[in-house]
Design a protein around this motif. Structure first.
Motif, PDB file in Angstrom:
ATOM      1  N   ARG A  37       0.851  -1.190   0.000  1.00 23.37           N
ATOM      2  CA  ARG A  37       0.000   0.000   0.000  1.00 23.37           C
ATOM      3  C   ARG A  37       0.888   1.242   0.000  1.00 23.37           C
ATOM      4  O   ARG A  37       2.053   1.195   0.391  1.00 23.37           O
ATOM      5  N   PRO A  38       0.361   2.363  -0.448  1.00 28.46           N
ATOM      6  CA  PRO A  38       1.157   3.589  -0.375  1.00 28.46           C
ATOM      7  C   PRO A  38       1.624   3.824   1.055  1.00 28.46           C
ATOM      8  O   PRO A  38       0.839   3.767   1.995  1.00 28.46           O
ATOM      9  N   GLY A  39       2.904   4.026   1.223  1.00 31.19           N
ATOM     10  CA  GLY A  39       3.442   4.229   2.561  1.00 31.19           C
ATOM     11  C   GLY A  39       3.888   5.655   2.769  1.00 31.19           C
ATOM     12  O   GLY A  39       3.472   6.575   2.079  1.00 31.19           O
ATOM     13  N   ALA A  40       4.795   5.805   3.708  1.00 31.22           N
ATOM     14  CA  ALA A  40       5.255   7.151   4.054  1.00 31.22           C
ATOM     15  C   ALA A  40       5.954   7.817   2.886  1.00 31.22           C
ATOM     16  O   ALA A  40       5.964   9.025   2.752  1.00 31.22           O
ATOM     17  N   THR A  41       6.560   6.978   2.016  1.00 25.49           N
ATOM     18  CA  THR A  41       7.277   7.550   0.879  1.00 25.49           C
ATOM     19  C   THR A  41       6.345   7.836  -0.288  1.00 25.49           C
ATOM     20  O   THR A  41       6.783   8.334  -1.318  1.00 25.49           O
ATOM     21  N   GLY A  42       5.067   7.485  -0.160  1.00 30.01           N
ATOM     22  CA  GLY A  42       4.117   7.753  -1.232  1.00 30.01           C
ATOM     23  C   GLY A  42       4.338   6.905  -2.457  1.00 30.01           C
ATOM     24  O   GLY A  42       4.170   7.366  -3.575  1.00 30.01           O
ATOM     25  N   THR A  43       4.743   5.639  -2.276  1.00 31.68           N
ATOM     26  CA  THR A  43       5.008   4.764  -3.404  1.00 31.68           C
ATOM     27  C   THR A  43       4.023   3.609  -3.435  1.00 31.68           C
ATOM     28  O   THR A  43       3.453   3.222  -2.413  1.00 31.68           O
ATOM     29  N   LEU A  44       3.840   3.070  -4.620  1.00 32.99           N
ATOM     30  CA  LEU A  44       3.060   1.859  -4.828  1.00 32.99           C
ATOM     31  C   LEU A  44       4.049   0.749  -5.167  1.00 32.99           C
ATOM     32  O   LEU A  44       4.688   0.784  -6.222  1.00 32.99           O
ATOM     33  N   ARG A  45       4.208  -0.201  -4.271  1.00 28.75           N
ATOM     34  CA  ARG A  45       5.197  -1.261  -4.442  1.00 28.75           C
ATOM     35  C   ARG A  45       4.598  -2.460  -5.142  1.00 28.75           C
ATOM     36  O   ARG A  45       3.464  -2.841  -4.907  1.00 28.75           O
ATOM     37  N   PHE A  46       5.402  -3.073  -6.004  1.00 23.08           N
ATOM     38  CA  PHE A  46       5.006  -4.264  -6.735  1.00 23.08           C
ATOM     39  C   PHE A  46       5.654  -5.489  -6.094  1.00 23.08           C
ATOM     40  O   PHE A  46       6.649  -5.366  -5.366  1.00 23.08           O
ATOM     41  N   PRO A  47       5.116  -6.677  -6.354  1.00 25.74           N
ATOM     42  CA  PRO A  47       5.722  -7.885  -5.790  1.00 25.74           C
ATOM     43  C   PRO A  47       7.186  -8.006  -6.191  1.00 25.74           C
ATOM     44  O   PRO A  47       7.591  -7.576  -7.286  1.00 25.74           O
ATOM     45  N   SER A  48       7.988  -8.617  -5.349  1.00 29.21           N
ATOM     46  CA  SER A  48       9.428  -8.699  -5.611  1.00 29.21           C
ATOM     47  C   SER A  48       9.734  -9.474  -6.892  1.00 29.21           C
ATOM     48  O   SER A  48      10.752  -9.218  -7.548  1.00 29.21           O
ATOM     49  N   ILE A  72       6.357   2.534  -8.075  1.00 25.69           N
ATOM     50  CA  ILE A  72       6.094   3.792  -8.742  1.00 25.69           C
ATOM     51  C   ILE A  72       5.543   4.771  -7.717  1.00 25.69           C
ATOM     52  O   ILE A  72       4.986   4.356  -6.690  1.00 25.69           O
ATOM     53  N   PRO A  73       5.689   6.067  -7.950  1.00 23.49           N
ATOM     54  CA  PRO A  73       5.113   7.021  -7.008  1.00 23.49           C
ATOM     55  C   PRO A  73       3.607   6.965  -7.024  1.00 23.49           C
ATOM     56  O   PRO A  73       2.968   6.726  -8.064  1.00 23.49           O
ATOM     57  N   ALA A  74       2.989   7.141  -5.875  1.00 21.76           N
ATOM     58  CA  ALA A  74       1.536   7.166  -5.810  1.00 21.76           C
ATOM     59  C   ALA A  74       0.983   8.349  -6.590  1.00 21.76           C
ATOM     60  O   ALA A  74      -0.102   8.287  -7.162  1.00 21.76           O
ATOM     61  N   SER A  75       1.747   9.432  -6.645  1.00 20.48           N
ATOM     62  CA  SER A  75       1.362  10.616  -7.402  1.00 20.48           C
ATOM     63  C   SER A  75       2.491  11.001  -8.315  1.00 20.48           C
ATOM     64  O   SER A  75       3.675  10.790  -7.999  1.00 20.48           O
ATOM     65  N   LEU A  76       2.175  11.559  -9.450  1.00 20.58           N
ATOM     66  CA  LEU A  76       3.198  11.943 -10.419  1.00 20.58           C
ATOM     67  C   LEU A  76       3.548  13.421 -10.302  1.00 20.58           C
ATOM     68  O   LEU A  76       4.320  13.954 -11.081  1.00 20.58           O
ATOM     69  N   ALA A  77       3.037  14.100  -9.306  1.00 22.05           N
ATOM     70  CA  ALA A  77       3.193  15.542  -9.215  1.00 22.05           C
ATOM     71  C   ALA A  77       4.650  15.968  -9.230  1.00 22.05           C
ATOM     72  O   ALA A  77       5.031  16.930  -9.894  1.00 22.05           O
ATOM     73  N   VAL A  78       5.514  15.229  -8.545  1.00 17.71           N
ATOM     74  CA  VAL A  78       6.920  15.608  -8.454  1.00 17.71           C
ATOM     75  C   VAL A  78       7.725  15.003  -9.578  1.00 17.71           C
ATOM     76  O   VAL A  78       8.672  15.603 -10.071  1.00 17.71           O
ATOM     77  N   GLU A  79       7.309  13.795 -10.046  1.00 20.83           N
ATOM     78  CA  GLU A  79       8.151  13.013 -10.907  1.00 20.83           C
ATOM     79  C   GLU A  79       8.004  13.321 -12.398  1.00 20.83           C
ATOM     80  O   GLU A  79       8.841  12.953 -13.192  1.00 20.83           O
ATOM     81  N   ALA A  80       6.915  13.985 -12.798  1.00 23.71           N
ATOM     82  CA  ALA A  80       6.554  14.006 -14.216  1.00 23.71           C
ATOM     83  C   ALA A  80       7.636  14.545 -15.121  1.00 23.71           C
ATOM     84  O   ALA A  80       7.842  14.049 -16.204  1.00 23.71           O
TER      85      ALA A  80
END
Length: 469
Positions: free
Chosen positions: A5-16, A459-467
């Motif tokens: 789930r999105p955590g403190a870093t605001g990321t969406l993690r995929f299975p290893s 991937i980031p939960a939001s693209l606001a910073v990364e785009a």
């Protein structure tokens, strides 16, 4: 299978174990069409017909990948990908499609597979991505049942050569597109316009899959898996409240999706579409006793080539179709080719496949967008729309995983800008820009974004910073 789930870093993690891949096909990137004994393919012949390909482009040079494999594998390593889907050129291995084997072709792919594995990149090998040997076309091509038998022998040859290192095989790429554009509308090689011929060819492609699957599983690794990469289109009724539009969408779905998925997964051809084809082209006497058992040899995974959706209205279209595909909705973002960008439909498609064909792993074997990317004055290629496209579709995959769909990996189409069939070279799909004059490779912003996602498995939960990074 779990996803973070999105955590403190605001990321969406995929299975290893999730695969972060890229995708190409031989004719679109290799070039070197006369090198090392390669035979002529239907796309070599078709591409030289006046007006067949925009701007008179051909695949003679493409990306010169045949001669630059080491450079291109190094590019994949820079992208931090751990998987790559590519196709073998049938006429490079069997110049006439059967008979004489060209050892130089086998040696080339042998080196390429080893080079991938040395860098920790798992190969996903496609046997047929549209480059049928011209000699087989002259004997009837996919309308000729014997072509499926030749394909099975080709599969056995590839199994013996590469099966000790290749686990996963795509037998056939997009049988519907081969039938539709190659045999019904004449827009792709071999350029035929024959409705009955198209449905015959599609059946023989599925038969070829079943025969090849048996050959691939009979040797090589004990964990060999086979599947088809389907061109799958979710269907939306133009008016969801109109029963006729809903029925039209269901009918079109049978034509595009179920006609292929159902028989491969043991359900036979869907009854509604059998009735449709019998009405349109007459008795389906090219389907012989036992064929459906061969086709139902199974698919160990479903390859999902997804680009957009089809919106369908109950209105008589051209030809025998009791529906019409209509323009997309106003306000929906589009790619540079005008295709609607609807990532939620990818999520829903993956969940549907899990529901309809439970227990079958899913691979997103193609997904990407055309834009007219060119370098900026500083030499960089800033393709923010593709970054947004990537983020939205990977987020959709993440949502499908959370809903239980067994998605094992994502293969972006494509690794690099390439020859895009009848459209020639103007469409740019790649994470890597290819200069048409010099063939110089430049990783685009989207490639750097994807590299970070592959490296981190998130991937980031939001693209606001990364785009724009």
């Amino acid at each position: 299978m779990t996803t973070g789930r999105p955590g403190a870093t605001g990321t969406l993690r995929f299975p290893s174990a999730f695969r972060w891949g890229t995708s190409t096909s031989a004719f679109q990137v290799e070039g070197a069409v006369g090198a090392d004994g390669r035979g002529e393919s239907i796309w070599d012949r078709f591409g030289r017909a006046p007006g067949a390909v925009e701007n008179g482009d051909t695949g003679d040079v493409a990306c010169d990948h045949y001669r630059r494999t080491e450079e291109d594998v190094a590019l994949m390593a820079r992208l931090h990908t751990d998987a790559h889907r590519f196709s073998l050129a049938w006429p490079r291995i069997l110049p006439e499609g059967r008979g004489r084997v060209e050892q130089r072709g086998l040696d080339h792919y042998d080196r390429f597979i080893d080079s991938l594995l040395e860098r920790g990149i798992e190969p996903l090998v496609t046997l047929y991505h549209w480059d049928l040997p011209q000699a087989l076309q002259e004997a009837g091509g996919w309308r000729n049942r014997e072509t499926a038998e030749h394909f099975a022998r080709y599969a056995a040859l590839c199994r013996d050569a590469f099966g000790d290192r290749v686990r996963d095989w795509v037998t056939v790429n997009e049988p519907w597109i081969v039938g539709l554009l190659g045999h019904q509308l004449g827009l792709h090689a071999p350029g035929e316009r024959d409705l009955r011929g198209s449905v015959t060819a599609m059946h023989h492609l599925l038969l070829a899959h079943g025969l090849a699957a048996g050959e691939l599983r009979s040797g090589g690794r004990g964990d060999t898996r086979t599947g088809i990469a389907y061109s799958l289109f979710p269907h939306t009724p133009d008016d969801g409240e109109n029963p006729a539009d809903r029925e039209a969408a269901r009918h079109s779905d049978g034509y595009v999706n179920r006609w292929f998925l159902d028989p491969v997964h043991g359900r036979g051809y869907p009854d509604d579409m059998r009735r449709h084809w019998e009405h349109a082209v007459g008795a389906l006497d090219f389907i012989r006793e036992g064929d459906l058992d061969v086709i139902a040899a199974g698919s160990d995974f479903i390859g999902v080539n997804y680009y957009t959706r089809r919106i369908v209205r109950a209105e008589r279209g051209e030809g025998p179709w009791p529906w019409r595909v209509v323009e997309g909705r106003p306000g929906v973002p589009r790619t540079g080719l005008g295709w609607e960008i609807v990532p939620d439909d990818l999520r829903d498609l993956l969940v549907r496949l899990h529901t309809d064909y439970p227990g079958v792993p899913l691979l997103v074997t193609e997904n990407g967008a055309i834009y007219r990317d060119e370098p900026a004055p500083d030499g960089a290629v800033h393709d923010a729309p593709r970054v947004r496209f990537l983020h939205a579709h990977l987020k959709a995959v993440h949502e499908a995983l959370a809903l239980g769909a067994p998605v094992e990996g994502y293969y972006h189409w494509s690794l690099m800008d390439n020859f895009e069939w009848a459209m020639g070279y103007w469409p740019r799909f790649g994470l890597v820009h290819v200069d048409r004059a010099t063939l110089r490779r430049t990783i685009k912003d989207s490639g750097h974004w994807y590299a970070r996602a592959a490296r981190e498995g998130a991937i980031p939960a939001s693209l606001a910073v990364e785009a724009g990074s």
